[in-house]
Design a protein around this motif. Structure first.
Motif, PDB file in Angstrom:
ATOM      1  N   ALA A 101     -22.618   8.622  -7.910  1.00  0.00           N
ATOM      2  CA  ALA A 101     -21.949   8.335  -6.649  1.00  0.00           C
ATOM      3  C   ALA A 101     -21.180   9.569  -6.209  1.00  0.00           C
ATOM      4  O   ALA A 101     -20.795  10.410  -7.026  1.00  0.00           O
ATOM      5  N   MET A 102     -20.986   9.692  -4.913  1.00  0.00           N
ATOM      6  CA  MET A 102     -20.113  10.728  -4.360  1.00  0.00           C
ATOM      7  C   MET A 102     -19.506  10.183  -3.076  1.00  0.00           C
ATOM      8  O   MET A 102     -20.095   9.338  -2.409  1.00  0.00           O
ATOM      9  N   HIS A 103     -18.310  10.656  -2.755  1.00  0.00           N
ATOM     10  CA  HIS A 103     -17.603  10.169  -1.582  1.00  0.00           C
ATOM     11  C   HIS A 103     -17.692  11.199  -0.470  1.00  0.00           C
ATOM     12  O   HIS A 103     -17.193  12.313  -0.585  1.00  0.00           O
ATOM     13  N   CYS A 104     -18.368  10.804   0.612  1.00  0.00           N
ATOM     14  CA  CYS A 104     -18.540  11.673   1.764  1.00  0.00           C
ATOM     15  C   CYS A 104     -18.882  10.781   2.946  1.00  0.00           C
ATOM     16  O   CYS A 104     -19.706   9.872   2.813  1.00  0.00           O
ATOM     17  N   SER A 105     -18.269  11.006   4.082  1.00  0.00           N
ATOM     18  CA  SER A 105     -18.539  10.179   5.260  1.00  0.00           C
ATOM     19  C   SER A 105     -19.583  10.842   6.156  1.00  0.00           C
ATOM     20  O   SER A 105     -19.796  12.049   6.095  1.00  0.00           O
ATOM     21  N   GLY A 106     -20.231  10.045   6.979  1.00  0.00           N
ATOM     22  CA  GLY A 106     -21.105  10.597   8.005  1.00  0.00           C
ATOM     23  C   GLY A 106     -22.582  10.499   7.763  1.00  0.00           C
ATOM     24  O   GLY A 106     -23.377  10.757   8.672  1.00  0.00           O
ATOM     25  N   PHE A 107     -23.025  10.129   6.556  1.00  0.00           N
ATOM     26  CA  PHE A 107     -24.451   9.914   6.336  1.00  0.00           C
ATOM     27  C   PHE A 107     -24.835   8.545   6.898  1.00  0.00           C
ATOM     28  O   PHE A 107     -24.006   7.660   7.061  1.00  0.00           O
ATOM     29  N   GLY A 108     -26.114   8.354   7.168  1.00  0.00           N
ATOM     30  CA  GLY A 108     -26.554   7.073   7.710  1.00  0.00           C
ATOM     31  C   GLY A 108     -28.037   6.904   7.521  1.00  0.00           C
ATOM     32  O   GLY A 108     -28.660   7.561   6.680  1.00  0.00           O
ATOM     33  N   ASP A 109     -28.636   6.025   8.321  1.00  0.00           N
ATOM     34  CA  ASP A 109     -30.068   5.760   8.225  1.00  0.00           C
ATOM     35  C   ASP A 109     -30.862   7.049   8.415  1.00  0.00           C
ATOM     36  O   ASP A 109     -30.532   7.896   9.249  1.00  0.00           O
ATOM     37  N   GLY A 110     -31.927   7.186   7.637  1.00  0.00           N
ATOM     38  CA  GLY A 110     -32.780   8.362   7.725  1.00  0.00           C
ATOM     39  C   GLY A 110     -32.495   9.393   6.657  1.00  0.00           C
ATOM     40  O   GLY A 110     -33.365  10.194   6.316  1.00  0.00           O
ATOM     41  N   THR A 111     -31.263   9.380   6.135  1.00  0.00           N
ATOM     42  CA  THR A 111     -30.925  10.365   5.097  1.00  0.00           C
ATOM     43  C   THR A 111     -31.401   9.922   3.721  1.00  0.00           C
ATOM     44  O   THR A 111     -31.361  10.716   2.783  1.00  0.00           O
ATOM     45  N   SER A 112     -31.843   8.673   3.580  1.00  0.00           N
ATOM     46  CA  SER A 112     -32.376   8.211   2.297  1.00  0.00           C
ATOM     47  C   SER A 112     -33.437   9.175   1.781  1.00  0.00           C
ATOM     48  O   SER A 112     -34.277   9.662   2.538  1.00  0.00           O
ATOM     49  N   GLY A 113     -33.400   9.424   0.488  1.00  0.00           N
ATOM     50  CA  GLY A 113     -34.346  10.352  -0.123  1.00  0.00           C
ATOM     51  C   GLY A 113     -33.865  11.779  -0.145  1.00  0.00           C
ATOM     52  O   GLY A 113     -34.465  12.621  -0.811  1.00  0.00           O
ATOM     53  N   GLY A 114     -32.781  12.062   0.583  1.00  0.00           N
ATOM     54  CA  GLY A 114     -32.247  13.418   0.591  1.00  0.00           C
ATOM     55  C   GLY A 114     -31.784  13.840  -0.792  1.00  0.00           C
ATOM     56  O   GLY A 114     -31.153  13.048  -1.506  1.00  0.00           O
ATOM     57  N   ALA A 144       0.822  -1.205   0.000  1.00  0.00           N
ATOM     58  CA  ALA A 144       0.000   0.000   0.000  1.00  0.00           C
ATOM     59  C   ALA A 144       0.855   1.253   0.000  1.00  0.00           C
ATOM     60  O   ALA A 144       1.881   1.331   0.653  1.00  0.00           O
ATOM     61  N   VAL A 145       0.408   2.242  -0.706  1.00  0.00           N
ATOM     62  CA  VAL A 145       0.999   3.566  -0.662  1.00  0.00           C
ATOM     63  C   VAL A 145       0.438   4.275   0.565  1.00  0.00           C
ATOM     64  O   VAL A 145      -0.714   4.041   0.945  1.00  0.00           O
ATOM     65  N   PRO A 146       1.169   5.126   1.271  1.00  0.00           N
ATOM     66  CA  PRO A 146       0.628   5.807   2.445  1.00  0.00           C
ATOM     67  C   PRO A 146      -0.692   6.501   2.159  1.00  0.00           C
ATOM     68  O   PRO A 146      -0.952   6.966   1.052  1.00  0.00           O
ATOM     69  N   GLN A 147      -1.513   6.574   3.208  1.00  0.00           N
ATOM     70  CA  GLN A 147      -2.862   7.127   3.078  1.00  0.00           C
ATOM     71  C   GLN A 147      -2.852   8.544   2.541  1.00  0.00           C
ATOM     72  O   GLN A 147      -3.792   8.974   1.888  1.00  0.00           O
ATOM     73  N   SER A 148      -1.783   9.298   2.801  1.00  0.00           N
ATOM     74  CA  SER A 148      -1.714  10.679   2.337  1.00  0.00           C
ATOM     75  C   SER A 148      -1.662  10.789   0.831  1.00  0.00           C
ATOM     76  O   SER A 148      -1.783  11.877   0.277  1.00  0.00           O
ATOM     77  N   ALA A 149      -1.487   9.651   0.129  1.00  0.00           N
ATOM     78  CA  ALA A 149      -1.367   9.710  -1.328  1.00  0.00           C
ATOM     79  C   ALA A 149      -2.689   9.974  -2.001  1.00  0.00           C
ATOM     80  O   ALA A 149      -2.734  10.239  -3.193  1.00  0.00           O
ATOM     81  N   TRP A 150      -3.815   9.859  -1.287  1.00  0.00           N
ATOM     82  CA  TRP A 150      -5.097  10.135  -1.928  1.00  0.00           C
ATOM     83  C   TRP A 150      -5.908  11.080  -1.055  1.00  0.00           C
ATOM     84  O   TRP A 150      -5.730  11.176   0.142  1.00  0.00           O
ATOM     85  N   ALA A 151      -6.782  11.804  -1.693  1.00  0.00           N
ATOM     86  CA  ALA A 151      -7.572  12.813  -0.987  1.00  0.00           C
ATOM     87  C   ALA A 151      -8.638  12.145  -0.121  1.00  0.00           C
ATOM     88  O   ALA A 151      -9.372  11.288  -0.574  1.00  0.00           O
ATOM     89  N   GLU A 152      -8.705  12.543   1.156  1.00  0.00           N
ATOM     90  CA  GLU A 152      -9.718  12.020   2.062  1.00  0.00           C
ATOM     91  C   GLU A 152     -11.102  12.483   1.629  1.00  0.00           C
ATOM     92  O   GLU A 152     -11.276  13.601   1.152  1.00  0.00           O
ATOM     93  N   ALA A 153     -12.090  11.618   1.836  1.00  0.00           N
ATOM     94  CA  ALA A 153     -13.471  12.020   1.576  1.00  0.00           C
ATOM     95  C   ALA A 153     -13.879  13.065   2.610  1.00  0.00           C
ATOM     96  O   ALA A 153     -13.548  12.945   3.788  1.00  0.00           O
TER      97      ALA A 153
END
Length: 319
Positions: free
Chosen positions: A247-260, A82-91
């Motif tokens: 598709a889009m990359h973003c963390s922190g969504f969960g149940d209930g956000t469906s339909g947003g 693996a290349v270090p995590q810093s090699a790609w942009a965090e979501a």
């Protein structure tokens, strides 16, 4: 085996699997530039996420990834490549805001505004659509059932406040493919809203027109987490086009956000839903593809003909 983007088999041995996964990502998916691979991260918390960050021009990184559950021993061996995590942009991470224009929470069962007013739980999200009738909202089809009776919508909900009131659904419209087989490419529903006190919902909460997504342009996705009261979450990231939708990359969504709603260039171009009801991974969201089929469905809702009777789809296409 590690599976590359869109489930392609990309390797059989440990070393060859990683190398082939990298090459598979570099060949990429729809709507992505042909620039080479710039990074990989293998996250071994049970699932291995093969991440590929690639430059798309205009200052944007786009990531695609494959997922495969493997044993911890194999994961440890793979990490050597693996290349270090810093090699790609965090979501980016979704963050709470007081309100999002045109976005609200969906309640069921509720009538007369009782459940929202007593602080009962909401279970999905929706957005107001700019339409000639000013009576239409959009959500995910897996969020709703029946004829729409006992479904209510509270736009601009925050904490225990209902600044735009509570609105009742009168009819619902979905694609026949959803009716037949819960096709995730048609996980979208338009709901007609009953006027209240002589006003249409679009008079009180202006909506946005529906459009088609553009790969690479930023998209803002918003929705209410499952629960009572609270505030919506929102996140902006580049939109990707896949074989099954957006598709889009973003963390922190969960149940209930469906339909947003997914808002891009001033238009609603998707809703959280579709494949895996919007995504099983912690930092990816999906949407049914918006295009001619969705435009035709909106036209049917605008015509205010007989609505559909929806099967229970709460568990359809779940992880």
């Amino acid at each position: 085996m590690i599976r590359g983007h869109r489930g392609r088999d990309v390797g059989r041995s440990r070393r060859d699997g990683v190398e082939d996964a990298l090459r598979g990502c570099a060949r990429g998916g729809r709507g992505l530039a042909t620039a080479g691979l710039t990074g990989i991260h293998l996250d071994c918390g049970g699932d291995v996420f093969v991440r590929c960050a690639r430059w798309q021009g205009g200052g944007r990184f786009v990531t695609v990834r494959g997922v495969r559950r493997i044993a911890g021993l194999v994961c440890g061996a793979l990490l050597g490549f693996a290349v270090p995590q810093s090699a790609w942009a965090e979501a980016p991470a979704a963050h709470p805001v007081e309100t999002v224009a045109g976005v609200g929470a969906v309640f069921y069962p509720s009538a007369g505004g009782v459940v929202p007013r007593v602080g009962g739980p909401h279970f999905c999200s929706a957005g107001v659509v700019a339409s000639a009738s000013r009576d239409v909202i959009v959500t995910a089809a897996h969020c709703v059932l029946g004829t729409g009776a006992l479904i209510e919508f509270a736009p601009l909900l925050h904490d225990d406040q209902l600044p735009a009131g509570v609105w009742a659904v009168t009819s619902m419209y979905v694609d026949p493919a959803w009716q037949r087989s819960f096709d995730p490419r048609h996980d979208v529903a338009f709901l007609r809203i009953s006027p209240r006190d002589g006003k249409h919902i679009g008079d009180v909460v202006p909506g946005l027109p529906v459009g088609e997504p553009r790969a690479g342009d930023p998209v803002t996705v918003s929705g209410y987490p499952l629960g009572s009261g609270g505030e919506p979450l929102t996140c902006t990231a580049p939109l990707e086009l896949t074989a099954d939708g957006s598709a889009m990359h973003c963390s922190g969504f969960g149940d209930g956000t469906s339909g947003g709603p997914w808002v891009q260039n001033g238009r609603i171009v998707g809703v959280i839903g579709g494949p895996e009801q919007g995504g099983c991974e912690p930092d990816v969201e999906y949407s049914t593809p918006f295009g001619p089929d969705v435009e035709a469905l909106l036209a049917r809702a605008e015509a205010a003909g007989p609505g559909d009777v929806l099967p229970i789809g709460f568990t359809a296409n779940r992880c």
